[in-house]
Design a protein around this motif. Structure first.
Motif, mmCIF file in Angstrom:
data_model
loop_
_atom_site.group_PDB
_atom_site.id
_atom_site.type_symbol
_atom_site.label_atom_id
_atom_site.label_comp_id
_atom_site.label_asym_id
_atom_site.label_seq_id
_atom_site.Cartn_x
_atom_site.Cartn_y
_atom_site.Cartn_z
ATOM 1 N N TRP A 40 0.835 -1.206 0.000
ATOM 2 C CA TRP A 40 0.000 0.000 0.000
ATOM 3 C C TRP A 40 0.875 1.263 0.000
ATOM 4 N N ARG A 41 1.920 1.270 0.820
ATOM 5 C CA ARG A 41 2.827 2.435 0.873
ATOM 6 C C ARG A 41 3.549 2.640 -0.458
ATOM 7 N N TRP A 42 3.978 1.559 -1.086
ATOM 8 C CA TRP A 42 4.663 1.687 -2.382
ATOM 9 C C TRP A 42 3.719 2.288 -3.418
ATOM 10 N N GLU A 43 2.460 1.851 -3.379
ATOM 11 C CA GLU A 43 1.489 2.422 -4.319
ATOM 12 C C GLU A 43 1.295 3.917 -4.045
ATOM 13 N N ARG A 44 1.117 4.243 -2.802
ATOM 14 C CA ARG A 44 0.825 5.639 -2.424
ATOM 15 C C ARG A 44 2.039 6.559 -2.553
ATOM 16 N N ASN A 45 3.208 6.099 -2.127
ATOM 17 C CA ASN A 45 4.386 6.969 -2.044
ATOM 18 C C ASN A 45 5.331 6.895 -3.234
ATOM 19 N N ILE A 46 5.144 5.903 -4.088
ATOM 20 C CA ILE A 46 6.027 5.777 -5.258
ATOM 21 C C ILE A 46 5.197 5.837 -6.544
ATOM 22 N N ILE A 47 4.340 4.862 -6.738
ATOM 23 C CA ILE A 47 3.579 4.775 -7.992
ATOM 24 C C ILE A 47 2.681 5.999 -8.188
ATOM 25 N N ASP A 48 1.960 6.394 -7.154
ATOM 26 C CA ASP A 48 1.042 7.528 -7.276
ATOM 27 C C ASP A 48 1.764 8.852 -7.531
ATOM 28 N N LYS A 49 3.054 8.912 -7.312
ATOM 29 C CA LYS A 49 3.830 10.149 -7.499
ATOM 30 C C LYS A 49 4.363 10.308 -8.920
ATOM 31 N N ILE A 50 4.236 9.270 -9.740
ATOM 32 C CA ILE A 50 4.765 9.314 -11.108
ATOM 33 C C ILE A 50 3.580 9.157 -12.063
ATOM 34 N N HIS A 51 3.115 10.284 -12.579
ATOM 35 C CA HIS A 51 1.848 10.329 -13.312
ATOM 36 C C HIS A 51 1.720 9.293 -14.441
ATOM 37 N N PRO A 52 2.682 9.168 -15.364
ATOM 38 C CA PRO A 52 2.488 8.182 -16.439
ATOM 39 C C PRO A 52 2.401 6.741 -15.920
ATOM 40 N N ILE A 53 3.162 6.440 -14.896
ATOM 41 C CA ILE A 53 3.120 5.098 -14.290
ATOM 42 C C ILE A 53 1.776 4.911 -13.585
ATOM 43 N N LYS A 54 1.345 5.914 -12.857
ATOM 44 C CA LYS A 54 0.071 5.844 -12.133
ATOM 45 C C LYS A 54 -1.090 5.601 -13.092
ATOM 46 N N GLN A 55 -1.105 6.293 -14.225
ATOM 47 C CA GLN A 55 -2.184 6.105 -15.208
ATOM 48 C C GLN A 55 -2.244 4.666 -15.706
ATOM 49 N N ARG A 56 -1.090 4.091 -15.996
ATOM 50 C CA ARG A 56 -1.050 2.705 -16.483
ATOM 51 C C ARG A 56 -1.373 1.713 -15.375
ATOM 52 N N TYR A 58 -3.265 2.020 -12.668
ATOM 53 C CA TYR A 58 -4.671 1.974 -12.271
ATOM 54 C C TYR A 58 -5.613 1.901 -13.467
ATOM 55 N N LEU A 59 -5.155 1.423 -14.577
ATOM 56 C CA LEU A 59 -5.963 1.312 -15.787
ATOM 57 C C LEU A 59 -7.251 0.543 -15.540
ATOM 58 N N ASN A 60 -7.172 -0.520 -14.778
ATOM 59 C CA ASN A 60 -8.333 -1.375 -14.507
ATOM 60 C C ASN A 60 -9.009 -1.037 -13.187
ATOM 61 N N SER A 61 -8.967 0.209 -12.787
ATOM 62 C CA SER A 61 -9.542 0.710 -11.535
ATOM 63 C C SER A 61 -8.789 0.133 -10.328
ATOM 64 N N ARG A 62 -9.269 0.443 -9.182
ATOM 65 C CA ARG A 62 -8.605 0.015 -7.952
ATOM 66 C C ARG A 62 -9.280 -1.239 -7.399
ATOM 67 N N SER A 63 -8.930 -2.336 -7.979
ATOM 68 C CA SER A 63 -9.475 -3.628 -7.579
ATOM 69 C C SER A 63 -8.726 -4.137 -6.355
ATOM 70 N N PRO A 64 -9.369 -5.007 -5.571
ATOM 71 C CA PRO A 64 -8.630 -5.624 -4.459
ATOM 72 C C PRO A 64 -7.567 -6.610 -4.957
ATOM 73 N N TYR A 65 -7.668 -6.971 -6.244
ATOM 74 C CA TYR A 65 -6.700 -7.884 -6.831
ATOM 75 C C TYR A 65 -5.768 -7.126 -7.766
ATOM 76 N N LEU A 66 -4.539 -7.598 -7.835
ATOM 77 C CA LEU A 66 -3.524 -6.987 -8.679
ATOM 78 C C LEU A 66 -3.409 -7.754 -9.987
ATOM 79 N N ASP A 67 -3.389 -7.026 -11.093
ATOM 80 C CA ASP A 67 -3.145 -7.710 -12.362
ATOM 81 C C ASP A 67 -1.639 -7.938 -12.519
ATOM 82 N N ALA A 68 -1.253 -8.652 -13.556
ATOM 83 C CA ALA A 68 0.159 -9.023 -13.734
ATOM 84 C C ALA A 68 1.063 -7.801 -13.880
#
Length: 122
Positions: A40-56, A58-68
């Motif tokens: 959760w912290r990696w998503e919030r503090n790393i991925i969410d801070k890099i816009h192009p990465i964040k867009q890709r 969360y492409l499939n919305s915020r599911s409780p499951y992670l895609d590959a």
């Protein structure tokens, strides 16, 4: 980036995590040997801070499951965090890596890489 891709290919637990269906954050955390809060912290503090990465990411919305692809990015973060000196800020290196490589780290490139390398573990 080639070193990280080789690390993923050579580690069977990382590789298998890319092919499991419906893997939750908790299950991935168990595979990596970290707390699910770390994911959760990696998503919030790393991925969410890099816009192009964040867009890709969360492409499939915020599911409780992670895609590959999501698991792939989290494994990359895990590998980088394991390799850096404890005295450094632990989120700065994964952020820097993702910023430098965001053009290559697309869902499409990930799927191509995964298909090209599937025979290694078959």
């Amino acid at each position: 980036m080639p070193v990280i891709l080789e690390t993923i290919k050579e580690n069977s637990r990382f590789w298998q995590a890319l092919f499991d269906n419906l893997l939750s954050r908790k299950e991935l955390a168990n595979i990596l040997g970290v707390n699910r809060t770390s994911i959760w912290r990696w998503e919030r503090n790393i991925i969410d801070k890099i816009h192009p990465i964040k867009q890709r990411y969360y492409l499939n919305s915020r599911s409780p499951y992670l895609d590959a692809y999501q698991r792939f990015l989290l494994i990359i973060i895990f590998i980088i965090k394991q390799e850096i000196d404890e005295s450094l800020l632990k989120n700065s290196e994964p952020k820097r890596f993702l910023k430098l490589n965001f053009q290559e780290l697309t869902r499409e490139n990930f799927e191509l890489w995964r298909k090209e390398n599937v025979s290694i573990h078959s």
